[in-house]
Design a protein around this motif. Structure first.
Motif, mmCIF file in Angstrom:
data_model
loop_
_atom_site.group_PDB
_atom_site.id
_atom_site.type_symbol
_atom_site.label_atom_id
_atom_site.label_comp_id
_atom_site.label_asym_id
_atom_site.label_seq_id
_atom_site.Cartn_x
_atom_site.Cartn_y
_atom_site.Cartn_z
ATOM 1 N N ILE A 141 1.008 -1.345 -0.062
ATOM 2 C CA ILE A 141 -0.035 0.069 -0.031
ATOM 3 C C ILE A 141 0.848 1.159 -0.138
ATOM 4 O O ILE A 141 0.547 2.213 -0.733
ATOM 5 N N GLU A 142 1.863 1.242 0.745
ATOM 6 C CA GLU A 142 2.607 2.507 0.798
ATOM 7 C C GLU A 142 3.486 2.657 -0.367
ATOM 8 O O GLU A 142 3.822 3.838 -0.800
ATOM 9 N N ASN A 143 3.752 1.696 -1.433
ATOM 10 C CA ASN A 143 4.421 1.916 -2.789
ATOM 11 C C ASN A 143 3.370 1.947 -3.883
ATOM 12 O O ASN A 143 3.923 2.157 -4.987
ATOM 13 N N MET A 144 2.229 2.105 -3.701
ATOM 14 C CA MET A 144 1.215 2.250 -4.560
ATOM 15 C C MET A 144 1.529 3.845 -5.308
ATOM 16 O O MET A 144 1.227 4.688 -4.500
ATOM 17 N N GLU A 145 1.585 3.888 -6.759
ATOM 18 C CA GLU A 145 1.691 5.073 -7.145
ATOM 19 C C GLU A 145 0.501 5.981 -7.380
ATOM 20 O O GLU A 145 0.547 7.147 -7.290
ATOM 21 N N ASN A 146 -0.766 5.426 -7.546
ATOM 22 C CA ASN A 146 -1.854 6.120 -7.746
ATOM 23 C C ASN A 146 -2.807 6.525 -6.659
ATOM 24 O O ASN A 146 -3.685 7.070 -6.498
#
Length: 401
Positions: free
Chosen positions: A103-108
């Protein structure tokens, strides 16, 4: 005056405590209703982001996790609002195989509020929302650091929340996390309408029926659906009990299937490990066999080379002995005569075996230095095959035997 102030402060504290307790009970109760409604709706249709029951459920859960959440204090002493994702990110960091890092690395998904909403949906799809909440509540030190006194997650109702969310594991959720709906900054609103129920007493129902009769046939017809609604509301507890039994049975079946699948996966892993070990042993045996064959080939090549060297030395020795015997025969006339006699005896034996007696073969028998050979040559009528031995007889050093 001081006693009045103390009494006022005590009454105020009691009122505040009552308000907080009512808030906690209301949120937990409406959350239980929302979970039941969501489970009931999942029996008839697929639950997604557009379902009204799901939208109401995530709104209630967001209110619970944001209830009396402390703000973030800056260096200058100002307090800024904080999202419940900051608490979940820290409290659930030790959950095995968690989705926090994803979740922390989600771009959008950029804002903290959007990440918290994305976490809710991913946890529901993983069927682990109750597990995450339980792990966060067990970290009491972190919970006290993020929430003020009187929060839902710090009260006795927090245990009921984790138990209530277990029922959602029986639903197969499917969400799309690429949309922009997660970043909405507008506050979420709980719709209490589906959970409000009003049950009339028998006296009130009879008075209403009397009034409806006086209003005419149209009124009586309008009163019929209300009576049916009241009957359905009265029968609601038994309906909920049967639905909960069906869902419980469905959940047990899902658990049994999950256990069966886990057992199949475990057996498959055991088979794969055994096949890998067998392949390793076969590969080791093939390697050892190849090495042994290579050593044997090298040994055979060495032996062949040694035999070739021995054969060459033997041929050289045989050639040397033959040259030595020829030199001795050319120097010793006695040996020449002896050799002539042996050749004559061999020719006689060859005649006995029935071979053809031809002048060409007869001239090759014996030695030209012996008289017997000379006489045999004189008896020949043709001189086309051999030359006359006169020159050989007149050569010095040769005497007839």
């Amino acid at each position: 005056m001081a006693s009045l102030n103390l009494g006022f402060n005590g009454a105020r504290k009691k009122a505040v405590a009552r308000i907080r307790a009512v808030e906690r009970r209301n949120l937990i109760t409406v959350c239980r209703f929302s979970v039941k409604t969501l489970i009931d709706r999942s029996c008839f249709e697929t639950i997604d982001d557009t379902s009204a029951e799901f939208i109401n459920f995530v709104s209630i859960l967001e209110h619970i996790l944001s209830h009396r959440l402390k703000g973030q204090v800056s260096w200058f002493g100002y307090e800024s609002p904080r999202s419940f994702w900051d608490y979940i990110r820290v409290a659930c960091s030790k959950v095995p195989h968690s989705c926090i890092h994803s979740i922390e690395n989600m771009e959008n998904v950029r804002s903290s509020r959007a990440k918290g909403r994305a976490w809710m949906r991913v946890a529901l799809m993983e069927k682990r929302l109750s597990e995450y909440i339980s792990a966060a509540l067990r970290d009491f030190k972190t919970t006290r650091r993020f929430y003020e006194e009187g929060a839902v997650v710090l009260g006795e109702e927090a245990g009921l929340l984790a138990d209530t969310l277990i029922g959602l594991n029986a639903i197969d959720f499917s969400f799309c996390l690429k949309g922009e709906g997660l970043d909405e900054s507008c506050p979420v609103v709980i719709d209490y309408t589906p959970y409000l129920k009003f049950t009339q007493t028998s006296d009130s129902i009879s008075s209403d029926e009397e009034e409806m009769r006086t209003m005419g046939s149209s009124g009586s017809e309008a009163g019929t659906p209300e009576s049916h609604m009241a009957a359905s509301l009265m029968a609601d507890p038994s309906t909920w009990y049967s639905k909960s039994k069906r869902l419980e049975q469905k959940y047990r079946v899902v658990l049994e299937q999950k256990g069966y699948l886990e057992e199949l996966v475990r057996l498959r892993e055991v088979q794969l490990s055994e096949s890998v070990s067998q392949n390793k042993s076969l590969l080791q045996r093939l390697t050892d066999t190849e090495i042994s064959h290579k050593l044997e080939k090298e040994q055979l090549e060495i032996i062949i080379l040694e035999l070739q060297d021995q054969l060459k030395s033997f041929q050289s020795l045989e050639q040397l002995s033959a040259d030595t015997s020829l030199s001795q025969m050319s120097l010793d006339p006695a040996q020449l005569n002896t050799h002539s006699l042996e050749s004559k005896a061999g020719l006689t034996h060859w005649h006995r075996e029935g071979k053809e007696d031809t002048p060409s073969l007869r001239g090759l028998c014996g030695s030209l230095t012996s008289m017997a050979s000379y006489k045999s040559l004189a008896s020949l009528k043709s001189s086309e095959y051999l030359a006359s031995p006169t020159t050989d007889m007149t050569s010095p050093g040769l005497t007839p035997s």
